[in-house]
Design an enzyme around this catalytic site. Structure first.
Site, PDB file in Angstrom:
ATOM      1  N   GLU A  54       0.839  -1.065   0.023  1.00  0.00           N
ATOM      2  CA  GLU A  54       0.134   0.200   0.036  1.00  0.00           C
ATOM      3  C   GLU A  54       0.503   1.379  -0.182  1.00  0.00           C
ATOM      4  OE1 GLU A  54      -3.106  -0.089   3.218  1.00  0.00           O
ATOM      5  OE2 GLU A  54      -4.349  -2.138   2.086  1.00  0.00           O
ATOM      6  N   GLU A  84      -7.113  -7.317  -1.324  1.00  0.00           N
ATOM      7  CA  GLU A  84      -7.432  -6.912  -0.513  1.00  0.00           C
ATOM      8  C   GLU A  84      -8.991  -6.599  -0.010  1.00  0.00           C
ATOM      9  OE1 GLU A  84      -5.991  -4.950   3.030  1.00  0.00           O
ATOM     10  OE2 GLU A  84      -3.846  -5.609   3.011  1.00  0.00           O
TER      11      GLU A  84
HETATM   12  C1  LIG Z   1      -6.818   2.089   1.365  1.00  0.00           C
HETATM   13  C2  LIG Z   1      -7.549   1.646   0.629  1.00  0.00           C
HETATM   14  O1  LIG Z   1      -8.288   0.074  -0.110  1.00  0.00           O
HETATM   15  N1  LIG Z   1      -8.782   2.544   0.605  1.00  0.00           N
HETATM   16  C3  LIG Z   1      -9.951   2.269  -0.205  1.00  0.00           C
HETATM   17  C4  LIG Z   1     -11.161   1.393   0.456  1.00  0.00           C
HETATM   18  O2  LIG Z   1     -12.330   1.326   0.061  1.00  0.00           O
HETATM   19  C5  LIG Z   1     -13.015   2.386   0.227  1.00  0.00           C
HETATM   20  C6  LIG Z   1     -14.132   2.335  -0.356  1.00  0.00           C
HETATM   21  O3  LIG Z   1     -13.649   2.168  -1.851  1.00  0.00           O
HETATM   22  C7  LIG Z   1     -12.520   3.695  -0.467  1.00  0.00           C
HETATM   23  O4  LIG Z   1     -12.581   4.705  -0.393  1.00  0.00           O
HETATM   24  C8  LIG Z   1     -10.442   3.976   0.032  1.00  0.00           C
HETATM   25  O5  LIG Z   1      -9.778   4.809  -0.621  1.00  0.00           O
END
Ligand SMILES: CC(=O)N[C@H]1CO[C@H](CO)[C@@H](O)[C@@H]1O
Ligand SMILES: *[C@@H]1O[C@H](CO)[C@@H](O)[C@H](O)[C@H]1NC(C)=O
Ligand SMILES: *[C@@H]1O[C@H](CO)[C@@H](O)[C@H](O)[C@H]1NC(C)=O
Ligand SMILES: *[C@@H]1O[C@H](CO)[C@@H](O)[C@H](O)[C@H]1NC(C)=O
Ligand SMILES: *[C@@H]1O[C@H](CO)[C@@H](O)[C@H](O)[C@H]1NC(C)=O
Ligand SMILES: *[C@@H]1O[C@H](CO)[C@@H](O)[C@H](O)[C@H]1NC(C)=O
Ligand SMILES: *[C@@H]1O[C@H](CO)[C@@H](O)[C@H](O)[C@H]1NC(C)=O
Length: 844
Positions: A181, A250
């Site tokens: 990430e 994930e």
């Molecule tokens: C870390 C990450 O993937 N965050 C995302 C998780 O999902 C939400 C909703 O789709 C996103 O807004 C985030 O950016």
């Protein structure tokens, strides 16, 4: 003769240890390919240190039965290299054994080496000694960091290669991950961040593992790294390279929990919807984060303030039980998606837009077609005409029709049982009622120690307040900051309005003045820095101030999270209030001028001492604890800093074991010397935000569908059966109680299915099951036709089959599991005009 037996035996071993065939893992823009075949991969995260080797085979087996074909795990650097260049791969850190268990079940593995892992894991997986190396900067172009990182990743890759664990060597690992990430934070690292990503990619490539590498949430991942998506939904994600397949590393099955917070839940319907949509829109690899969340044993939880339970509302619960209906509802989806592997990975794709967010996607290959009808409308069902047949797609759902005609699966129609889990008291001894544990106790001791006692075997003395983890390397949650000063008899700080003011950056402080506890405070509402203020009484002459600073997990996420401070940051002031008498008369009787006199202590001599006395005495471990005196009488309750000890019988049977710590405050617990984690029952979840019902429709977030408001954020603590001696009474529970609590209500229990409900649609096969050897004892309700109501309050509708109940009784009573063909031919004619449904409630 002997030699021929030997030959036979060695031939046998040769047979079972024969290396599996090497696989060619590659990819194109559509999918990962294994030996040239494009694959649909359904993966689930199981983190090996969050369970025990005894649990691994059954967790992995249940994942396989749930239709999962790949297991994903991070590698936890700070667990393996807690001390620099001293490695630990024993017990639940036995990564090789874990991966071989995956392989034994015939599953693939995804190895996310990181070594930054986030994962709500202490310090994101970084060892704290790393922070204390001079000139280091984490996760950027910094030679010291890059050198340590490559040293560790090399250890892991070499170990995997040595054990032939990469698919290219015949092992289970089909993908590895470097970094994690990073795209979320790269902006904070400027150009050095970009160079660092390139360096990571080069490092990964240099290992020549023969399997692809991924970088998740990293939109500028350099080729051939595959960038992948993490999130609640990933259907709109596109990789940065046309030759990279659409991969979802994930998919959050739920959410983690913090101390003081409610339990988050994500419904089976919404999770299945997200998965089905991802495959509708061309996804070919997806991973559940988590498939089994497990437990943060020891001091492994990050945060700060992540709970010991890492249940995550995953398809397998913290203890390894099936989380139903989620597990079963997803299983049906997995089996269906895998049966469509060829058409999904090769088919031509066209779509029809029906408006109102409703889309039909048609995959066609070799004369056959399979369809997805997706309705993204959060309110209304959509009725569509597809090739002259009308279909109703419920709101926020996807229907899958493998032949583009017959609906086989809809994400909003759950045909799996909903299990109601119950806790049963330790039934080890039927004659001892009620079940009460006999406790012994021991004082941590410092309250009664003389001033010098506390400073004994201290670490060092400096004229400065030091950051906590820089001193402790995080070898304990506890660090003493001790200082002393002299007060003359005319000093205004001798007055009765004198206060001690301490600025701390977290997370808990206990303050002592001249050996007496004067107050404690903990960070709340997500603000980890706070000011402690308390009235104190000083003596003429020498005074000692001792501050015990406590951390509750180090941060694991965000740009530069590694630099977030903990411990007493200062200032530390003693503030006296002096009444200026001269002015009193001029201002009248009721008015005074009060002048504050501040004694600053931040630059005094501070003595540092790491950890508790009981930690040094190893009171948690029965092998050592008997060397110290424990008391049996006058058991203190609601007293701070007490160690408690008891023995108990292991509950019989095979259901998972938990200990109910209701009544305790905050501290740490161990069973037979194994940590079962920090506990904190006195920290209640917020009263706000829970609702008795949960609408699966509409975009999920972790504040939706919460439970447990106003209750201890975690009441039950998992005791894996591997920690127990099953054949005797000689199991020891040791508890360190920091805030004060009452151990009399502590109980060992088992967790099992108490009852289960299902609401299945005609045309499905309904599987009903109890667990742990328990059998269906009663069918509390069954109606096939048009039943109404919800689990626990089902009622019969206008039409029903008269023979459904007796058929189900015959099929299920006395069995641990049974299978019901939901059809009129099996359950009898109903006389209903619409599609029949079966509502059933069983008691285990
Ligand atoms: C870390 C990450 O993937 N965050 C995302 C998780 O999902 C939400 C909703 O789709 C996103 O807004 C985030 O950016
Ligand atoms: C591995 O598979 C890829 C994709 O199918 C193919 O291009 C490549 O030639 C194969 N490599 C070997 C060594 O067979
Ligand atoms: C902490 O780690 C640093 C760097 O490895 C080391 O020099 C120091 O001695 C350690 N301190 C303690 C208290 O373990
Ligand atoms: C890791 O560091 C140690 C010294 O601390 C060194 O001996 C070893 O060779 C290094 N390993 C690699 C793979 O860089
Ligand atoms: C869209 O939904 C609304 C309300 O559910 C309905 O009135 C309308 O007819 C629908 N439009 C189409 C094109 O189906
Ligand atoms: C210490 O805390 C007080 C009260 O919250 C605050 O006003 C002050 O700015 C803090 N000092 C520092 C250096 O953070
Ligand atoms: C119980 O276990 C402890 C430590 O594991 C051991 O010292 C003790 O002898 C055992 N007692 C019995 C009765 O087995």
């Amino acid at each position: 003769m002997a030699s021929s037996i030997f030959l036979l035996i060695s031939a046998f071993f040769l047979f079972i240890t024969l290396p599996s065939f090497a696989l060619n893992v590659s990819h194109d823009g559509r999918a990962l390919t294994i030996d040239g075949e494009r694959r649909i991969l359904l993966s689930g995260s199981i983190h090996y240190p969050r369970s025990t080797p005894g649990m691994w085979p059954s967790l992995i087996k249940k994942a396989k039965e749930g239709g999962i074909n790949t297991i994903e795990t991070y590698v936890f650097w700070n667990a393996h290299e807690a001390l620099r260049r001293q490695y630990d791969f024993s017990g639940n850190l036995d990564l090789v054994r874990f991966l071989k268990t995956v392989q034994d079940e015939g599953l693939y593995a995804v190895l996310r080496i990181g070594p930054y892992v986030c994962a709500e894991w202490n310090y994101g997986g970084f060892p704290v000694w790393l922070h204390n190396i001079p000139d280091i900067k984490f996760r950027t172009k910094n030679d010291v960091f890059m050198n340590e990182m490559s040293n560790f990743t090399t250890v892991i890759v070499d170990m995997m290669k040595h054990e032939n664990l990469f698919a290219s060597q015949g092992g289970p690992i089909i993908i590895s991950q470097i970094e994690n990430e990073y795209g979320n934070v790269i902006g904070s690292y400027g150009n050095d961040g970009k160079e660092y990503v390139q360096w990571c990619a080069n490092l990964a490539q240099s290992y020549q593992t023969g399997v692809p590498w991924v970088m998740c949430q990293e939109s500028d991942a350099p080729s051939p790294m595959i960038n992948t998506c993490n999130g609640w939904y990933c259907d709109q994600f596109t990789p940065n390279n046309p030759n990279s397949p659409k991969m979802w590393t994930e998919n959050w099955t739920g959410w983690y929990k913090g101390w003081g917070l409610q339990d988050p839940h994500r419904t089976a319907e919404d999770l299945a919807y997200a998965v089905a949509r991802f495959f509708q829109y061309g996804g070919t690899f997806q991973n559940y984060y988590m498939y089994h969340g497990g437990t943060n044993f020891g001091r492994t939880s990050g945060g700060p303030y992540i709970t010991t339970s890492y249940d995550y509302d995953a398809p397998l619960d913290e203890y390894g039980n099936l989380n139903q209906p989620k597990w079963g509802h997803l299983k049906q989806l997995h089996l269906l998606l895998r049966s469509l592997e060829k058409v999904l990975t090769h088919g031509s794709v066209r779509s029809i837009e029906y408006g109102n967010m409703t889309t039909a996607t048609i995959y066609s290959y070799e004369g056959k077609s399979s369809c997805f009808f997706g309705n993204g409308n959060a309110e209304d069902a959509a009725t569509i005409n597809f090739e002259n047949t009308m279909y109703t797609v419920p709101a926020w759902s996807v229907t899958i029709l493998p032949d583009c005609f017959t609906e086989v699966y809809n994400t909003a129609k759950v045909n799996s049982q909903t299990s109601v889990m119950v806790k049963k008291e330790n039934a080890a001894d039927d004659f001892e009622e009620p079940y009460v544990l006999k406790w012994q106790w021991r004082d941590e001791g410092f309250e009664h120690s003389n001033k010098n006692g506390l400073v004994e075997d201290s670490l060092m003395t400096v004229e400065q307040l030091l950051e906590q983890k820089s001193v402790t390397n995080d070898t304990s949650d506890y660090l003493w900051y001790i200082t002393s000063f002299n007060v003359k008899n005319n000093d205004p700080i001798l007055g009765k309005d004198t206060t001690l003011q301490v600025n701390t950056s977290g997370h808990i402080i206990h303050a002592f003045v001249n050996g007496r506890h004067v107050g404690s405070q903990y960070a709340q509402n997500g603000k980890y820095s706070f000011t402690f203020e308390k009235k104190i009484k000083l003596n003429i002459g020498r005074n000692e101030i001792a501050l015990l600073s406590v951390t509750v997990g180090l941060p694991n996420y965000g740009a530069n999270f590694d630099l977030v401070q903990t411990g007493i940051s200062g200032p530390v002031n003693v503030v006296g209030r002096e009444r200026l008498d001269d002015l009193t008369q001029k201002l009248g009787d009721e008015k005074y001028i009060i002048q504050e006199v501040t004694k600053e202590l931040a630059f005094n001599k501070w003595t540092y001492k790491i950890g508790l006395r009981g930690e040094r005495q190893q009171l948690h471990d029965p092998v050592h604890s008997h060397r110290w005196r424990w008391f049996g009488d006058n058991l203190p309750t609601n007293k701070m800093f007490v160690w408690y000890k008891t023995t108990f019988k292991a509950p019989t049977g095979s259901d998972p074991v938990v200990v109910d710590l209701m009544g305790l405050g905050k501290g740490h617990a161990w069973v037979n010397g194994h940590s079962i984690g920090r506990y904190w029952l006195s920290y209640l979840a917020s009263e706000e935000g829970c609702s008795p019902t949960c609408d699966y429709r509409g975009t999920y977030s972790n504040s939706k569908c919460m439970t447990n408001c106003g209750k201890p954020s975690q009441r039950w603590y998992h005791v894996p059966r591997d920690f127990l001696n099953s054949d005797d009474n000689n199991n020891t529970l040791v508890v360190f109680e920091e805030f004060g609590g009452n151990p009399w209500n502590v109980k060992f229990q088992t967790v099992t299915v108490g009852s289960a409900c299902a609401n299945a649609y005609e045309g499905n096969t309904l599987e009903l099951s109890c667990q742990g050897g328990n059998v269906v004892s009663q069918i509390r309700f069954a109606s096939f036709g048009s039943p109404n109501g919800a689990c626990g309050s089902f009622g019969a509708g206008q039409c029903e089959s008269p023979s459904a109940l007796s058929t189900i009784q015959k099929a299920c009573i006395g069995k641990e599991s049974c299978s019901i063909d939901v059809s009129e031919s099996y359950l009898g004619p109903t006389g209903c005009k619409k599609t029949n449904r079966l509502a059933v409630e069983i008691i285990c």
